[in-house]
Design a protein around this motif. Structure first.
Motif, PDB file in Angstrom:
ATOM      1  N   ILE A 151      -5.692   6.968   3.571  1.00  0.00           N
ATOM      2  CA  ILE A 151      -6.405   6.128   2.609  1.00  0.00           C
ATOM      3  C   ILE A 151      -5.742   4.753   2.521  1.00  0.00           C
ATOM      4  O   ILE A 151      -6.419   3.722   2.495  1.00  0.00           O
ATOM      5  CB  ILE A 151      -6.442   6.807   1.227  1.00  0.00           C
ATOM      6  CG1 ILE A 151      -7.363   8.036   1.269  1.00  0.00           C
ATOM      7  CG2 ILE A 151      -6.929   5.840   0.153  1.00  0.00           C
ATOM      8  CD1 ILE A 151      -7.307   8.891   0.034  1.00  0.00           C
ATOM      9  N   ALA A 152      -4.409   4.727   2.510  1.00  0.00           N
ATOM     10  CA  ALA A 152      -3.691   3.451   2.464  1.00  0.00           C
ATOM     11  C   ALA A 152      -4.019   2.598   3.680  1.00  0.00           C
ATOM     12  O   ALA A 152      -4.240   1.389   3.569  1.00  0.00           O
ATOM     13  CB  ALA A 152      -2.187   3.705   2.381  1.00  0.00           C
ATOM     14  N   VAL A 196       0.077   4.067  -3.008  1.00  0.00           N
ATOM     15  CA  VAL A 196      -0.178   5.507  -2.845  1.00  0.00           C
ATOM     16  C   VAL A 196       1.068   6.349  -3.114  1.00  0.00           C
ATOM     17  O   VAL A 196       1.073   7.556  -2.883  1.00  0.00           O
ATOM     18  CB  VAL A 196      -0.742   5.831  -1.436  1.00  0.00           C
ATOM     19  CG1 VAL A 196      -2.067   5.143  -1.226  1.00  0.00           C
ATOM     20  CG2 VAL A 196       0.247   5.446  -0.327  1.00  0.00           C
ATOM     21  N   MET A 234      -0.261  14.302   1.282  1.00  0.00           N
ATOM     22  CA  MET A 234       0.463  13.069   1.591  1.00  0.00           C
ATOM     23  C   MET A 234      -0.131  12.386   2.820  1.00  0.00           C
ATOM     24  O   MET A 234      -0.276  11.163   2.861  1.00  0.00           O
ATOM     25  CB  MET A 234       1.947  13.367   1.787  1.00  0.00           C
ATOM     26  CG  MET A 234       2.652  13.803   0.512  1.00  0.00           C
ATOM     27  SD  MET A 234       4.297  14.493   0.806  1.00  0.00           S
ATOM     28  CE  MET A 234       5.217  13.005   1.181  1.00  0.00           C
ATOM     29  N   GLN A 264      -3.164  12.562   3.732  1.00  0.00           N
ATOM     30  CA  GLN A 264      -4.426  11.981   3.284  1.00  0.00           C
ATOM     31  C   GLN A 264      -4.199  10.643   2.583  1.00  0.00           C
ATOM     32  O   GLN A 264      -4.960   9.690   2.761  1.00  0.00           O
ATOM     33  CB  GLN A 264      -5.134  12.960   2.341  1.00  0.00           C
ATOM     34  CG  GLN A 264      -6.613  12.712   2.160  1.00  0.00           C
ATOM     35  CD  GLN A 264      -7.436  13.235   3.324  1.00  0.00           C
ATOM     36  OE1 GLN A 264      -6.943  13.357   4.436  1.00  0.00           O
ATOM     37  NE2 GLN A 264      -8.688  13.539   3.066  1.00  0.00           N
ATOM     38  N   ARG A 265      -3.128  10.560   1.809  1.00  0.00           N
ATOM     39  CA  ARG A 265      -2.809   9.306   1.124  1.00  0.00           C
ATOM     40  C   ARG A 265      -2.442   8.204   2.118  1.00  0.00           C
ATOM     41  O   ARG A 265      -2.796   7.042   1.923  1.00  0.00           O
ATOM     42  CB  ARG A 265      -1.673   9.525   0.127  1.00  0.00           C
ATOM     43  CG  ARG A 265      -2.134  10.115  -1.187  1.00  0.00           C
ATOM     44  CD  ARG A 265      -1.029  10.093  -2.211  1.00  0.00           C
ATOM     45  NE  ARG A 265      -0.165  11.254  -2.090  1.00  0.00           N
ATOM     46  CZ  ARG A 265       1.043  11.348  -2.653  1.00  0.00           C
ATOM     47  NH1 ARG A 265       1.529  10.347  -3.351  1.00  0.00           N
ATOM     48  NH2 ARG A 265       1.756  12.444  -2.522  1.00  0.00           N
ATOM     49  N   ILE A 272      -6.771   4.739  -7.123  1.00  0.00           N
ATOM     50  CA  ILE A 272      -6.782   3.612  -6.186  1.00  0.00           C
ATOM     51  C   ILE A 272      -8.074   2.811  -6.347  1.00  0.00           C
ATOM     52  O   ILE A 272      -8.060   1.572  -6.350  1.00  0.00           O
ATOM     53  CB  ILE A 272      -6.619   4.123  -4.748  1.00  0.00           C
ATOM     54  CG1 ILE A 272      -5.222   4.739  -4.575  1.00  0.00           C
ATOM     55  CG2 ILE A 272      -6.831   3.003  -3.733  1.00  0.00           C
ATOM     56  CD1 ILE A 272      -5.053   5.510  -3.284  1.00  0.00           C
ATOM     57  N   GLU A 283      -6.161  10.814  -7.091  1.00  0.00           N
ATOM     58  CA  GLU A 283      -5.535   9.728  -6.344  1.00  0.00           C
ATOM     59  C   GLU A 283      -6.586   8.710  -5.893  1.00  0.00           C
ATOM     60  O   GLU A 283      -6.389   7.496  -6.019  1.00  0.00           O
ATOM     61  CB  GLU A 283      -4.791  10.299  -5.128  1.00  0.00           C
ATOM     62  CG  GLU A 283      -3.857   9.332  -4.454  1.00  0.00           C
ATOM     63  CD  GLU A 283      -2.609   9.056  -5.285  1.00  0.00           C
ATOM     64  OE1 GLU A 283      -1.956   8.039  -5.002  1.00  0.00           O
ATOM     65  OE2 GLU A 283      -2.308   9.829  -6.208  1.00  0.00           O
ATOM     66  N   ILE A 284      -7.704   9.198  -5.375  1.00  0.00           N
ATOM     67  CA  ILE A 284      -8.777   8.305  -4.928  1.00  0.00           C
ATOM     68  C   ILE A 284      -9.313   7.490  -6.109  1.00  0.00           C
ATOM     69  O   ILE A 284      -9.542   6.281  -5.997  1.00  0.00           O
ATOM     70  CB  ILE A 284      -9.911   9.114  -4.257  1.00  0.00           C
ATOM     71  CG1 ILE A 284      -9.432   9.643  -2.895  1.00  0.00           C
ATOM     72  CG2 ILE A 284     -11.170   8.264  -4.080  1.00  0.00           C
ATOM     73  CD1 ILE A 284     -10.400  10.617  -2.245  1.00  0.00           C
ATOM     74  N   MET A 333      -5.987  14.934  -5.004  1.00  0.00           N
ATOM     75  CA  MET A 333      -6.447  13.799  -4.207  1.00  0.00           C
ATOM     76  C   MET A 333      -7.662  13.132  -4.835  1.00  0.00           C
ATOM     77  O   MET A 333      -7.862  11.927  -4.694  1.00  0.00           O
ATOM     78  CB  MET A 333      -6.772  14.250  -2.781  1.00  0.00           C
ATOM     79  CG  MET A 333      -5.536  14.493  -1.917  1.00  0.00           C
ATOM     80  SD  MET A 333      -4.419  13.066  -1.888  1.00  0.00           S
ATOM     81  CE  MET A 333      -5.519  11.771  -1.328  1.00  0.00           C
ATOM     82  N   TYR A 375       0.810  -1.216   0.000  1.00  0.00           N
ATOM     83  CA  TYR A 375       0.000   0.000   0.000  1.00  0.00           C
ATOM     84  C   TYR A 375       0.844   1.267   0.000  1.00  0.00           C
ATOM     85  O   TYR A 375       0.405   2.311  -0.484  1.00  0.00           O
ATOM     86  CB  TYR A 375      -1.002  -0.037   1.152  1.00  0.00           C
ATOM     87  CG  TYR A 375      -2.154  -0.957   0.808  1.00  0.00           C
ATOM     88  CD1 TYR A 375      -3.243  -0.490   0.092  1.00  0.00           C
ATOM     89  CD2 TYR A 375      -2.107  -2.309   1.119  1.00  0.00           C
ATOM     90  CE1 TYR A 375      -4.276  -1.333  -0.281  1.00  0.00           C
ATOM     91  CE2 TYR A 375      -3.129  -3.163   0.750  1.00  0.00           C
ATOM     92  CZ  TYR A 375      -4.207  -2.667   0.045  1.00  0.00           C
ATOM     93  OH  TYR A 375      -5.219  -3.508  -0.345  1.00  0.00           O
TER      94      TYR A 375
END
Length: 248
Positions: free
Chosen positions: A135-136, A112, A129, A131-132, A170, A166-167, A163, A108
């Motif tokens: 999420i991970a 991310v 970062m 936030q990532r 993922i 990014e979401i 983000m 993970y």
């Protein structure tokens, strides 16, 4: 059906008076679907999310949800743990070997894009970062569904758009079912397969819109702008009365 909400109502007592937070809410979500809840403050979005997560009992009606659920509301990182150790936090509650935990956190961190920051602490990271990392950590325990309550609300506009990408990246890799609460109309259009628009007092579903535009979506295309205009019309906003608590 992966998530099913059937005629759900919720009543709260406050200062000796009762008020209806939700009334006759019906909703179905397919496995792997990305759904956004959109609506003004006080329309019951968070109440509905808390009911689905098992934090609130229903007053009337029934709900059925996949067995493994994660709630994601903010960074929620422990400042004394490194990035890796924050991701591993949820894994430590499972019957896994140290090798399995380390292998999952490696996976993970890679997902991310934070492998080189594994030994950094939260205060050494930017907001995006952090936030990532959160999420991970949420994804590492392999939930069937993630409920997100305004997860990007505290970020600046540029980081917020990063983000969102990014979401989506993922989600497209893992296809975890996501229900996301937002006040950002563009965010709902950009992210979701369907947008559930709620109205307040009492909270109920006003309309459900399918977002059929292919991803990645361009925010300045006519289809995008037309959907934004349609949502504003549903929410009864005109050019003379712009929405005070929505982001455009």
């Amino acid at each position: 059906m992966f998530v099913k909400v059937d005629n759900v109502s919720k009543t709260f007592e406050q200062n000796g008076a009762f008020f209806h937070a939700l009334r006759d809410v019906n909703l179905e979500i397919e496995k792997g679907e990305f759904v956004c809840l959109l609506g003004p403050s006080g329309c019951g979005k968070t109440t509905l999310l808390n009911i689905l997560a098992g934090f609130e009992p229903v007053f009337d009606g029934t709900v059925s949800v996949g067995s493994s659920v994660t709630i994601f509301q903010n960074f929620g990182l422990l400042p004394w743990r490194t990035v890796r150790r924050n991701i591993e936090l949820g894994l430590e509650t499972k019957k896994l070997s140290k090798q399995e935990i380390r292998g999952t956190s490696d996976e993970y961190l890679e997902l991310v894009g934070l492998k080189s920051f594994a030994n950094h602490y939260p205060h050494q990271l930017s907001g995006g970062m952090r936030q990532r990392v959160a999420i991970a950590g949420a994804l590492a325990i392999h939930p069937e569904i993630i409920f997100m309550d305004e997860p990007l609300g505290a970020l600046d506009s540029f980081t917020r758009m990063q983000m969102q990408d990014e979401i989506l990246r993922i989600w497209e890799k893992r296809k975890t079912t996501i229900m996301l609460i937002t006040h950002d109309i563009d965010e709902a259009i950009y992210l979701s397969d369907r947008i559930v628009i709620m109205s307040p007092r009492p909270g109920k579903i006003q309309e459900i819109l399918n977002v059929s535009m292919p991803r990645p979506r361009e925010r300045n295309l006519p289809e995008f702008l037309n959907m934004r205009a349609k949502i504003l019309e549903i929410l009864h906003f005109t050019k003379e009365q712009q929405p005070p608590d929505y982001y455009l």
